[in-house]
Write a protein that holds these residues in place. Structure first.
Motif, PDB file in Angstrom:
ATOM      1  N   PRO A  17     -24.768 -20.738 -63.992  1.00 18.82           N
ATOM      2  CA  PRO A  17     -23.736 -20.683 -65.043  1.00 18.82           C
ATOM      3  C   PRO A  17     -22.480 -19.950 -64.584  1.00 18.82           C
ATOM      4  N   LEU A  18     -21.394 -20.220 -65.269  1.00 20.08           N
ATOM      5  CA  LEU A  18     -20.130 -19.537 -64.989  1.00 20.08           C
ATOM      6  C   LEU A  18     -20.125 -18.133 -65.582  1.00 20.08           C
ATOM      7  N   GLU A  19     -20.547 -18.013 -66.840  1.00 21.46           N
ATOM      8  CA  GLU A  19     -20.611 -16.718 -67.506  1.00 21.46           C
ATOM      9  C   GLU A  19     -22.063 -16.206 -67.532  1.00 21.46           C
ATOM     10  N   ASP A  20     -22.216 -14.895 -67.370  1.00 25.73           N
ATOM     11  CA  ASP A  20     -23.517 -14.261 -67.563  1.00 25.73           C
ATOM     12  C   ASP A  20     -23.652 -13.922 -69.037  1.00 25.73           C
ATOM     13  N   MET A  21     -23.961 -14.920 -69.843  1.00 20.66           N
ATOM     14  CA  MET A  21     -24.014 -14.704 -71.286  1.00 20.66           C
ATOM     15  C   MET A  21     -25.186 -13.830 -71.724  1.00 20.66           C
ATOM     16  N   PRO A  22     -26.410 -14.056 -71.216  1.00 19.64           N
ATOM     17  CA  PRO A  22     -27.494 -13.160 -71.638  1.00 19.64           C
ATOM     18  C   PRO A  22     -27.204 -11.702 -71.321  1.00 19.64           C
TER      19      PRO A  22
END
Length: 278
Positions: A232-237
């Motif tokens: 993924p592009l963002e580390d959302m978790p």
């Protein structure tokens, strides 16, 4: 662009258009006026300053106008409305057919272009977005199987004056970064729509935000979706609370990549046969 609504957004028809047609569609009627107003208000609140990382804005940076484009990242942590948008059933149904049943979300952010904003350079999206360096990607990589889908949820009118996204119809069929010889601005069409409309497109179609020549904002929620095995592009978790993660719906857990364990520390994993038909 072919246009659909919540009742006739047939996944097979849309997928064929993304791969073999113009590369983009517009879907209306997925979100209420209240949801759009709430999302817009949150984004305005969080974008009072132009102090976040952005992309494809080299000309604006050179001309000292980078402050006229505002990004808001990590939207899941900023309002429940964005979880509802990311996991809308119509969008999920289309993307299960396009990216595989266990696809994930690479990013959910907002792009706000203020009056006078210059727009972007024509480009392709993550994970292809640095394809101006083709030697850094695997040999033979092509657009015949998708590793990306983009969703833009319009929060303001997207007109030619406000800078509606431009795209080159059919350009998704040949995976490469656009160059000046392609005469993008001579062949492009626009993703025109009203607040609440959803532009869904294959991110290898050449596209860009256009200059905002109006006296109003031009804002959208931008969601990047990926096959389950693409980083993924963002580390959302990592940016979300444990409470949020524990309360996440099954679809949202899938989008956050929580159902796909890799990379994994196999020295610490319970012994046994983890993968295989049996």
């Amino acid at each position: 662009m072919k246009r659909f609504n919540a009742s006739n957004a047939d996944p097979a028809t849309i997928v064929d258009e993304l791969l073999n047609g113009k590369g983009a569609v517009l879907i209306s009627g997925l979100f209420s006026d209240a949801q759009i107003a709430e999302a817009r208000a949150i984004i305005l609140e969080h974008s009072s300053q132009a102090d976040t990382v952005t992309h494809f804005q080299g000309q604006a940076e050179e001309e000292g106008k980078l402050n006229l484009q505002r990004r808001v990242w990590n939207l899941l942590a900023k309002g429940d409305v964005f979880s509802d948008m990311a996991a809308h059933p119509v969008i999920m149904d289309v993307l299960r057919k396009f990216l595989g049943s266990e696809f994930i979300m690479g990013s959910i952010a907002a792009n706000r272009i203020l009056p006078g904003g210059l727009g972007q350079e024509p480009h392709v999206d993550y994970p292809y977005w640095d394809f101006y360096k083709p030697e850094s990607h695997p040999i033979g990589l092509n657009g015949s199987f998708p590793m990306n889908a983009q969703v833009s949820i319009l929060l303001d009118p997207f007109t030619e004056e406000t800078g509606a996204t431009a795209y080159a119809p059919g350009s998704q069929k040949e995976l490469r970064y656009p160059n000046e010889d392609d005469k993008f601005f001579d062949i492009c069409e626009r993703m025109l729509g009203e607040p609440g409309d959803v532009a869904l497109f294959y991110g290898v179609a050449w596209h860009c935000a256009m200059p905002n020549k109006s006296q109003q904002d031009r804002s959208a929620v931008l969601i990047n979706y990926l096959p389950k095995w693409v980083k993924p592009l963002e580390d959302m978790p990592g940016a979300l609370s444990q409470e949020f993660l524990e309360a996440a719906s099954p679809d949202l857990r899938q989008l956050l990549g929580l159902n796909y364990p890799y990379p994994e520390l196999f020295d610490e994993v319970k012994a046994g046969n983890a993968v295989g038909r049996k």
